[in-house]
Design a protein around this motif. Structure first.
Motif, PDB file in Angstrom:
ATOM      1  N   VAL A   1     -12.874  -1.543   6.334  1.00 15.17           N
ATOM      2  CA  VAL A   1     -13.017  -1.293   4.894  1.00 15.17           C
ATOM      3  C   VAL A   1     -12.910  -2.630   4.175  1.00 15.17           C
ATOM      4  CG1 VAL A   1     -11.997  -0.208   2.844  1.00 15.17           C
ATOM      5  CG2 VAL A   1     -12.006   1.033   5.003  1.00 15.17           C
TER       6      VAL A   1
ATOM      7  N   GLU B   1      -9.804  -9.503  -2.975  1.00 14.97           N
ATOM      8  CA  GLU B   1     -10.278  -8.334  -2.245  1.00 14.97           C
ATOM      9  C   GLU B   1      -9.222  -7.887  -1.239  1.00 14.97           C
ATOM     10  OE1 GLU B   1     -12.695 -11.023  -2.313  1.00 14.97           O
ATOM     11  OE2 GLU B   1     -12.038 -12.066  -0.535  1.00 14.97           O
TER      12      GLU B   1
ATOM     13  N   ASN C   1      -6.226   8.780   0.958  1.00 19.56           N
ATOM     14  CA  ASN C   1      -6.383   7.623   0.080  1.00 19.56           C
ATOM     15  C   ASN C   1      -5.128   6.771   0.125  1.00 19.56           C
ATOM     16  OD1 ASN C   1      -8.975   8.174  -1.441  1.00 19.56           O
ATOM     17  ND2 ASN C   1      -7.868  10.082  -1.814  1.00 19.56           N
TER      18      ASN C   1
ATOM     19  N   LEU D   1      -5.686   0.007  -7.543  1.00 22.65           N
ATOM     20  CA  LEU D   1      -6.835   0.063  -6.646  1.00 22.65           C
ATOM     21  C   LEU D   1      -6.665   1.257  -5.718  1.00 22.65           C
ATOM     22  CD1 LEU D   1      -9.409  -1.361  -5.558  1.00 22.65           C
ATOM     23  CD2 LEU D   1      -7.914  -2.559  -3.976  1.00 22.65           C
ATOM     24  N   GLN D   2      -7.688   2.115  -5.642  1.00 25.22           N
ATOM     25  CA  GLN D   2      -7.685   3.258  -4.727  1.00 25.22           C
ATOM     26  C   GLN D   2      -8.714   3.007  -3.643  1.00 25.22           C
ATOM     27  OE1 GLN D   2      -8.287   7.111  -6.516  1.00 25.22           O
ATOM     28  NE2 GLN D   2      -9.084   7.959  -4.617  1.00 25.22           N
ATOM     29  N   ILE D   3      -8.304   3.217  -2.389  1.00 18.85           N
ATOM     30  CA  ILE D   3      -9.216   3.066  -1.253  1.00 18.85           C
ATOM     31  C   ILE D   3      -9.244   4.376  -0.482  1.00 18.85           C
ATOM     32  CG2 ILE D   3      -9.698   1.814   0.877  1.00 18.85           C
ATOM     33  CD1 ILE D   3      -8.190  -0.572  -0.338  1.00 18.85           C
ATOM     34  N   ASN D   4     -10.439   4.926  -0.303  1.00 21.20           N
ATOM     35  CA  ASN D   4     -10.615   6.157   0.453  1.00 21.20           C
ATOM     36  C   ASN D   4     -10.622   5.810   1.944  1.00 21.20           C
ATOM     37  OD1 ASN D   4     -11.695   8.363   1.862  1.00 21.20           O
ATOM     38  ND2 ASN D   4     -12.882   9.018   0.099  1.00 21.20           N
ATOM     39  N   ILE D   5      -9.693   6.413   2.686  1.00 20.92           N
ATOM     40  CA  ILE D   5      -9.595   6.162   4.135  1.00 20.92           C
ATOM     41  C   ILE D   5      -9.847   7.434   4.939  1.00 20.92           C
ATOM     42  CG2 ILE D   5      -8.077   4.159   3.936  1.00 20.92           C
ATOM     43  CD1 ILE D   5      -5.764   6.209   4.610  1.00 20.92           C
TER      44      ILE D   5
ATOM     45  N   VAL E   1       0.853  -1.182   0.000  1.00 22.08           N
ATOM     46  CA  VAL E   1       0.000   0.000   0.000  1.00 22.08           C
ATOM     47  C   VAL E   1       0.898   1.245   0.000  1.00 22.08           C
ATOM     48  CG1 VAL E   1      -0.210   0.107   2.513  1.00 22.08           C
ATOM     49  CG2 VAL E   1      -2.006   1.050   1.111  1.00 22.08           C
TER      50      VAL E   1
ATOM     51  N   THR F   1      -9.006  -5.991   2.531  1.00 21.70           N
ATOM     52  CA  THR F   1      -9.773  -5.660   3.732  1.00 21.70           C
ATOM     53  C   THR F   1      -8.858  -4.941   4.706  1.00 21.70           C
ATOM     54  OG1 THR F   1     -11.002  -7.713   3.399  1.00 21.70           O
ATOM     55  CG2 THR F   1     -11.297  -6.594   5.499  1.00 21.70           C
TER      56      THR F   1
ATOM     57  N   GLN G   1     -12.842  -3.921   0.100  1.00 19.33           N
ATOM     58  CA  GLN G   1     -12.796  -3.465  -1.284  1.00 19.33           C
ATOM     59  C   GLN G   1     -12.517  -4.642  -2.216  1.00 19.33           C
ATOM     60  OE1 GLN G   1     -13.154  -0.104  -2.478  1.00 19.33           O
ATOM     61  NE2 GLN G   1     -13.368  -1.278  -4.350  1.00 19.33           N
TER      62      GLN G   1
ATOM     63  N   TYR H   1      -3.921  -4.395   6.754  1.00 17.29           N
ATOM     64  CA  TYR H   1      -4.674  -4.706   5.541  1.00 17.29           C
ATOM     65  C   TYR H   1      -4.303  -6.105   5.085  1.00 17.29           C
ATOM     66  CZ  TYR H   1      -0.409  -3.407   2.941  1.00 17.29           C
ATOM     67  OH  TYR H   1       0.882  -3.317   2.468  1.00 17.29           O
TER      68      TYR H   1
END
Length: 96
Positions: free
Chosen positions: A53, A41, A26, A64-68, A18, A43, A55, A78
């Protein structure tokens, strides 16, 4: 012969850690998964082990973008799950 274990699939996969880490708004993953991956996925969990979260990953390759931004500052973990098996678990720090 196709790989049957998550270790075999992971060896054929290209998955970044990440970034950025520490993160603020993000986080991103770059990935390239082999065709043997039927489901994937990411998590995020808090320190109590609660899922915060989830995704799913729908393509075989990409970013992959994850909004945090809604999560409080702190330490999280994660996990990347491939074919319903946890493949990788690492630490994420959220700091603003």
């Amino acid at each position: 012969v196709s790989p049957t274990s998550v270790d075999d699939i992971l060896a054929k996969s290209v998955i970044s850690d990440v970034y950025p880490n520490p993160a603020g708004q993000n986080v991103f993953f770059d990935y390239d998964l082999p065709v043997e991956v039927k489901s994937a996925e990411v998590t995020l969990f808090n320190l109590l082990g609660q899922e915060v979260v989830f995704q799913p990953i729908s393509d075989f390759s990409g970013k992959l973008q994850i909004n945090i931004s809604n999560l409080p500052e702190g330490v999280y973990f994660y996990s990347l799950t491939l074919n319903q098996q946890k493949a990788v678990t690492k630490k994420l720090i959220i700091r603003r």
